[in-house]
Design a protein around this motif. Structure first.
Motif, mmCIF file in Angstrom:
data_model
loop_
_atom_site.group_PDB
_atom_site.id
_atom_site.type_symbol
_atom_site.label_atom_id
_atom_site.label_comp_id
_atom_site.label_asym_id
_atom_site.label_seq_id
_atom_site.Cartn_x
_atom_site.Cartn_y
_atom_site.Cartn_z
ATOM 1 N N PHE A 154 0.811 -1.214 0.000
ATOM 2 C CA PHE A 154 0.000 0.000 0.000
ATOM 3 C C PHE A 154 0.845 1.264 0.000
ATOM 4 N N GLY A 155 2.077 1.175 0.498
ATOM 5 C CA GLY A 155 2.991 2.296 0.328
ATOM 6 C C GLY A 155 3.294 2.530 -1.138
ATOM 7 N N ALA A 156 3.535 1.446 -1.889
ATOM 8 C CA ALA A 156 3.807 1.550 -3.327
ATOM 9 C C ALA A 156 2.584 2.063 -4.087
ATOM 10 N N VAL A 157 1.392 1.600 -3.694
ATOM 11 C CA VAL A 157 0.153 2.061 -4.340
ATOM 12 C C VAL A 157 0.003 3.565 -4.161
ATOM 13 N N GLN A 158 0.134 4.015 -2.920
ATOM 14 C CA GLN A 158 -0.066 5.431 -2.625
ATOM 15 C C GLN A 158 0.955 6.305 -3.339
ATOM 16 N N ILE A 159 2.221 5.922 -3.246
ATOM 17 C CA ILE A 159 3.274 6.718 -3.883
ATOM 18 C C ILE A 159 3.081 6.768 -5.393
ATOM 19 N N THR A 160 2.737 5.629 -6.001
ATOM 20 C CA THR A 160 2.532 5.577 -7.451
ATOM 21 C C THR A 160 1.407 6.505 -7.882
ATOM 22 N N MET A 161 0.268 6.431 -7.213
ATOM 23 C CA MET A 161 -0.889 7.226 -7.612
ATOM 24 C C MET A 161 -0.661 8.711 -7.403
ATOM 25 N N ILE A 162 -0.020 9.075 -6.311
ATOM 26 C CA ILE A 162 0.209 10.490 -6.036
ATOM 27 C C ILE A 162 1.254 11.064 -6.992
ATOM 28 N N LEU A 163 2.330 10.317 -7.263
ATOM 29 C CA LEU A 163 3.351 10.792 -8.195
ATOM 30 C C LEU A 163 2.778 10.971 -9.597
#
Length: 299
Positions: free
Chosen positions: A106-115
């Protein structure tokens, strides 16, 4: 914004987040008990999703579709992201514990979507940055006791799964027919499902039991198939940042599921983490709307 779309978005989002948490619980139950191998779990999970989504699509849309009419057909890019997520998710949990895997995913999901959102020109208000930081700090606080040094292979697989799910979610924000798009996305994974099955059988790593198969079917038919279609519908009422932050609720829900299904104790840490995550989500979801309304009002 009228009440009905807002209420519908809330209901769809809650159902989808419960489905995501259910996937984590079902996967850990199956692989933790070694009642099924990761490859077979992925194959059965996706194929079960195809069957259920095909039935729902046929009953609700196929007979109503006129020749030449425009309906959702999914995309090969979304199907590829869906498959990468499902396969990476299953195999990563072989070498990662639940807390570490959830943090990476979920860290990867959040970072990907926000970036991606920022790259596309989105600009966050200070209240959204504050909510984002608050929610993520609560998320890390919840999982910190379970975080161990992950294996490099498990870390790479779960990062790939998280990035793929983030991209799949962003693609879904443009869906005008969530059920049809999800249905055809799952259908398009068939070649990769067959390839995975062939490789699993060739390697002789297949492990099957009744419990493992049933857990994979539940994961695919309900938590994945129906859950992802509902998530695509919820995305039409969410910004990319809201969708990213809301998914941080999943580990909190999964932790509560652990209390219910594995007799874990409700700790003060869980309660404090839940308050941080929920408070951060409230700032992100409500903050922009509130501040824009204030700015639009004359002094």
């Amino acid at each position: 914004m009228n009440q009905r779309p807002l209420l519908a978005t809330i209901v769809y989002t809650l159902f989808a987040l419960l489905a995501f948490a259910g996937n984590s619980v079902l996967c850990r139950l199956a692989l933790g008990e070694q009642s099924i191998d990761a490859g077979s779990f992925t194959v059965i999970r996706l194929f079960s999703g195809i069957i259920v989504l095909s039935m729902l699509w046929y009953l609700t849309q196929a007979t109503q579709t006129k020749p030449g009419s425009i309906t959702g057909r999914g995309s090969w890019s979304a199907a590829l992201m869906l498959f990468i997520y499902a396969l990476g998710f299953s195999y990563a949990y072989i070498s990662l514990d639940t807390g570490t895997g959830a943090l990476i995913l979920f860290g990867a999901v959040q970072i990907t979507m926000i970036l991606v959102s920022l790259w596309r020109g989105a600009r966050l208000l200070w209240v959204e940055w504050l909510g984002l930081g608050l929610a993520f700090s609560g998320f890390v606080y919840l999982l910190k006791p379970a975080i161990n040094t992950p294996s490099l292979w498990g870390f790479i697989l779960m990062m790939a799964a998280g990035i793929a799910w983030g991209i799949y979610t962003l693609i879904g924000r443009g869906s005008v027919n969530p059920l049809a798009d999800t249905h055809f996305n799952f259908i398009r994974t068939l070649p990769l499902i067959i390839l995975t099955l062939i490789i699993t059988l060739a390697l002789g790593d297949s492990v099957l039991s009744f419990n493992g198969v049933m857990l994979a079917v539940l994961s695919g038919a309900v938590a994945s198939g129906i859950g992802y279609a509902v998530w695509y519908r919820a995305l039409s009422g969410l910004s990319a940042v809201q969708a990213a932050v809301l998914q941080l609720l999943v580990p909190v829900i999964a932790a509560a599921g652990g209390v219910v299904f594995t007799d874990e104790i409700i700790s003060v840490r869980l309660l404090l983490a839940a308050l941080l995550v929920l408070g951060g989500i409230l700032l992100v979801v409500v903050g922009r709307y509130y501040m824009l309304v204030r700015q639009s009002q004359p002094d």
